[in-house]
Design an enzyme around this catalytic site. Sequence first.
Site, PDB file in Angstrom:
ATOM      1  N   HIS A 118      10.220  38.219 -17.150  1.00  0.00           N
ATOM      2  CA  HIS A 118      10.239  39.520 -17.834  1.00  0.00           C
ATOM      3  C   HIS A 118      10.652  40.580 -16.812  1.00  0.00           C
ATOM      4  O   HIS A 118      10.373  40.425 -15.620  1.00  0.00           O
ATOM      5  CB  HIS A 118       8.819  39.791 -18.346  1.00  0.00           C
ATOM      6  CG  HIS A 118       8.665  41.012 -19.189  1.00  0.00           C
ATOM      7  ND1 HIS A 118       8.541  42.265 -18.658  1.00  0.00           N
ATOM      8  CD2 HIS A 118       8.598  41.165 -20.526  1.00  0.00           C
ATOM      9  CE1 HIS A 118       8.407  43.144 -19.640  1.00  0.00           C
ATOM     10  NE2 HIS A 118       8.435  42.506 -20.789  1.00  0.00           N
ATOM     11  N   ASP A 195       2.508  36.052 -13.057  1.00  0.00           N
ATOM     12  CA  ASP A 195       2.538  37.018 -14.150  1.00  0.00           C
ATOM     13  C   ASP A 195       1.869  36.332 -15.343  1.00  0.00           C
ATOM     14  O   ASP A 195       2.464  35.479 -15.993  1.00  0.00           O
ATOM     15  CB  ASP A 195       3.999  37.382 -14.454  1.00  0.00           C
ATOM     16  CG  ASP A 195       4.140  38.215 -15.731  1.00  0.00           C
ATOM     17  OD1 ASP A 195       3.147  38.397 -16.441  1.00  0.00           O
ATOM     18  OD2 ASP A 195       5.268  38.666 -16.006  1.00  0.00           O
ATOM     19  N   GLN A 198       1.510  36.575 -20.644  1.00  0.00           N
ATOM     20  CA  GLN A 198       1.539  35.702 -21.834  1.00  0.00           C
ATOM     21  C   GLN A 198       0.683  34.458 -21.615  1.00  0.00           C
ATOM     22  O   GLN A 198       0.648  33.579 -22.485  1.00  0.00           O
ATOM     23  CB  GLN A 198       2.987  35.275 -22.158  1.00  0.00           C
ATOM     24  CG  GLN A 198       3.963  36.408 -22.373  1.00  0.00           C
ATOM     25  CD  GLN A 198       3.712  37.185 -23.663  1.00  0.00           C
ATOM     26  OE1 GLN A 198       2.931  36.777 -24.525  1.00  0.00           O
ATOM     27  NE2 GLN A 198       4.366  38.327 -23.803  1.00  0.00           N
ATOM     28  N   LYS A 221      -2.528  42.555 -24.876  1.00  0.00           N
ATOM     29  CA  LYS A 221      -1.948  41.305 -25.403  1.00  0.00           C
ATOM     30  C   LYS A 221      -3.041  40.279 -25.701  1.00  0.00           C
ATOM     31  O   LYS A 221      -2.755  39.133 -26.040  1.00  0.00           O
ATOM     32  CB  LYS A 221      -0.954  40.723 -24.403  1.00  0.00           C
ATOM     33  CG  LYS A 221       0.316  41.566 -24.253  1.00  0.00           C
ATOM     34  CD  LYS A 221       1.385  40.814 -23.515  1.00  0.00           C
ATOM     35  CE  LYS A 221       2.465  41.715 -22.968  1.00  0.00           C
ATOM     36  NZ  LYS A 221       3.389  42.204 -23.968  1.00  0.00           N
ATOM     37  N   CYS A 359      13.114  42.223 -22.994  1.00  0.00           N
ATOM     38  CA  CYS A 359      12.912  42.595 -21.578  1.00  0.00           C
ATOM     39  C   CYS A 359      13.123  41.385 -20.668  1.00  0.00           C
ATOM     40  O   CYS A 359      12.392  41.199 -19.681  1.00  0.00           O
ATOM     41  CB  CYS A 359      11.529  43.200 -21.333  1.00  0.00           C
ATOM     42  SG  CYS A 359      11.249  44.690 -22.255  1.00  0.00           S
TER      43      CYS A 359
HETATM   44  N1  7TS Z   1       5.227  39.914 -18.221  1.00  0.00           N
HETATM   45  C1  7TS Z   1       5.473  39.239 -19.350  1.00  0.00           C
HETATM   46  C2  7TS Z   1       5.705  37.762 -19.290  1.00  0.00           C
HETATM   47  C3  7TS Z   1       5.481  39.928 -20.564  1.00  0.00           C
HETATM   48  O1  7TS Z   1       5.724  39.242 -21.691  1.00  0.00           O
HETATM   49  C4  7TS Z   1       5.254  41.319 -20.585  1.00  0.00           C
HETATM   50  C5  7TS Z   1       5.365  42.114 -21.852  1.00  0.00           C
HETATM   51  C6  7TS Z   1       4.981  41.960 -19.384  1.00  0.00           C
HETATM   52  C7  7TS Z   1       4.987  41.232 -18.211  1.00  0.00           C
HETATM   53  C8  7TS Z   1       4.660  43.418 -19.315  1.00  0.00           C
HETATM   54  O2  7TS Z   1       3.417  43.670 -19.874  1.00  0.00           O
HETATM   55  P1  7TS Z   1       2.882  45.171 -20.023  1.00  0.00           P
HETATM   56  O3  7TS Z   1       1.614  45.011 -20.790  1.00  0.00           O
HETATM   57  O4  7TS Z   1       2.676  45.692 -18.660  1.00  0.00           O
HETATM   58  O5  7TS Z   1       3.940  45.912 -20.771  1.00  0.00           O
HETATM   59  N2  7TS Z   1       6.094  41.492 -22.867  1.00  0.00           N
HETATM   60  C9  7TS Z   1       6.524  42.054 -24.023  1.00  0.00           C
HETATM   61  C10 7TS Z   1       7.223  41.333 -24.977  1.00  0.00           C
HETATM   62  O6  7TS Z   1       7.504  40.134 -24.881  1.00  0.00           O
HETATM   63  N3  7TS Z   1       7.509  42.123 -26.008  1.00  0.00           N
HETATM   64  O7  7TS Z   1       7.026  43.353 -25.743  1.00  0.00           O
HETATM   65  C11 7TS Z   1       6.407  43.316 -24.502  1.00  0.00           C
END
Ligand code: 7TS
Length: 400
Positions: A118, A195, A198, A221, A359
């Site tokens: 990501h 990371d 997910q 999430k 992303c």
């Molecule tokens: N890493 C992964 C693997 C992600 O899927 C996401 C967000 C992030 C980092 C960033 O997370 P945040 O909470 O700091 O924004 N992924 C997604 C997505 O798949 N669709 O919208 C956000």
Amino acid sequence: MEFSLKDIKQDFPIFHNSDLVYLDSASTTQKPQVVLDRISSMYSEANANVHRALYSLGSVATERYENSRKKVSSFIGANSDKEIIFTSGTTESINLLAHTLTDKLKPGDEILLSEMEHHSNLVPWQLAANRTGASISYIPLSKKGELDLSEPERYFKPSTKIVSITHVSNVLGTINPLKKISEMAHEMGAVFVVDGAQGAPHCSVNVKEIGCDFYTFSGHKMLGPTGIGVLWGKLELLESMEPFMGGGEMIETVTMESSTWNEVPYKFEAGTPNFVQAVGLGSAIDYINSIGINNISDHETKLTEYALEKLADIDNFRLFGSPIDRTGVISFNIDGIHPHDLAQFLNEDNIAIRVGHHCAQPLLASLNETSIGRLSFYLYNNESDIDNFCDSLTRIKAYF
Ligand code: 7TS
């Protein structure tokens, strides 16, 4: 323990009296009533700044905040709650590391990522590489959408100083072999960052078993509020690192000339923390624990199998990735229908999916696509959500 799907949906007010089919939990998840109540009760019963108020209300807020840290710590099998740093989310957690771990990087050093990252686990390292002169290399993907670790010596080298890999791909759902990567990283003396945005919501996580040095994730999430995330790190590493942001609470003493730092984790929590959201995350963890993370992942596996079987019967359905170890994420395109049109037509049936580059532009480039559709499941989804999606898709295809 078996749990009833019907009852689960009832725990989430957004589904009450609604035909919403929500298939976008990889973006963000819906919130159960217990989490909403906990957030509300923080503001109505325990609202005072943490770690500084000497009155009782402040002690209640601090106790709830610190209790939440303990819940996070045991959720991921940390050695100590001191190893839990509250951040605003995965993105901030990784940025913190990309600033503090890269102090000693120099030209010739390498940061190892993968092609499925990501942007949050890519751009902060690119910024760090630009700052330090280090370079970035990428583990490629196999046709199935798994990391191609067949020639590890091409990627894991003595010059590799930092390895940062996603636990689970937000596009392909691939669950990566973290233990193996951890061993390869450590053999080269590199630091291993995961990371877990997910991963933590869908898989049982034990940071000691994984063997990583840092693990990051986001509250929103995993049924918790937005604005709260976690950076877990090994205590000795956190203690050896410089602070990321300066401000209140992260100091021990301040003079006009210089400052000394508070102990870990407070050294990394400058300013008023998002304590209400942290408590909300603690409540989300209680809720997940009451169901069991393994029950959640079993449920998602069954739903994914059910969905893949149904989708295979749909003409012109092109699936991206077929990893063996996967979570409830399915990415696809329908030949002849632009994914953005598809999302808009699905929306008319109150079906929410995400389309776009997710992303993960380098991953999409390796698939020769600029936009794809994605279904992502969580504990509140059921087979009728998938049936509704497939019925709607069949109608939309007929229209096109
Ligand atoms: N890493 C992964 C693997 C992600 O899927 C996401 C967000 C992030 C980092 C960033 O997370 P945040 O909470 O700091 O924004 N992924 C997604 C997505 O798949 N669709 O919208 C956000």
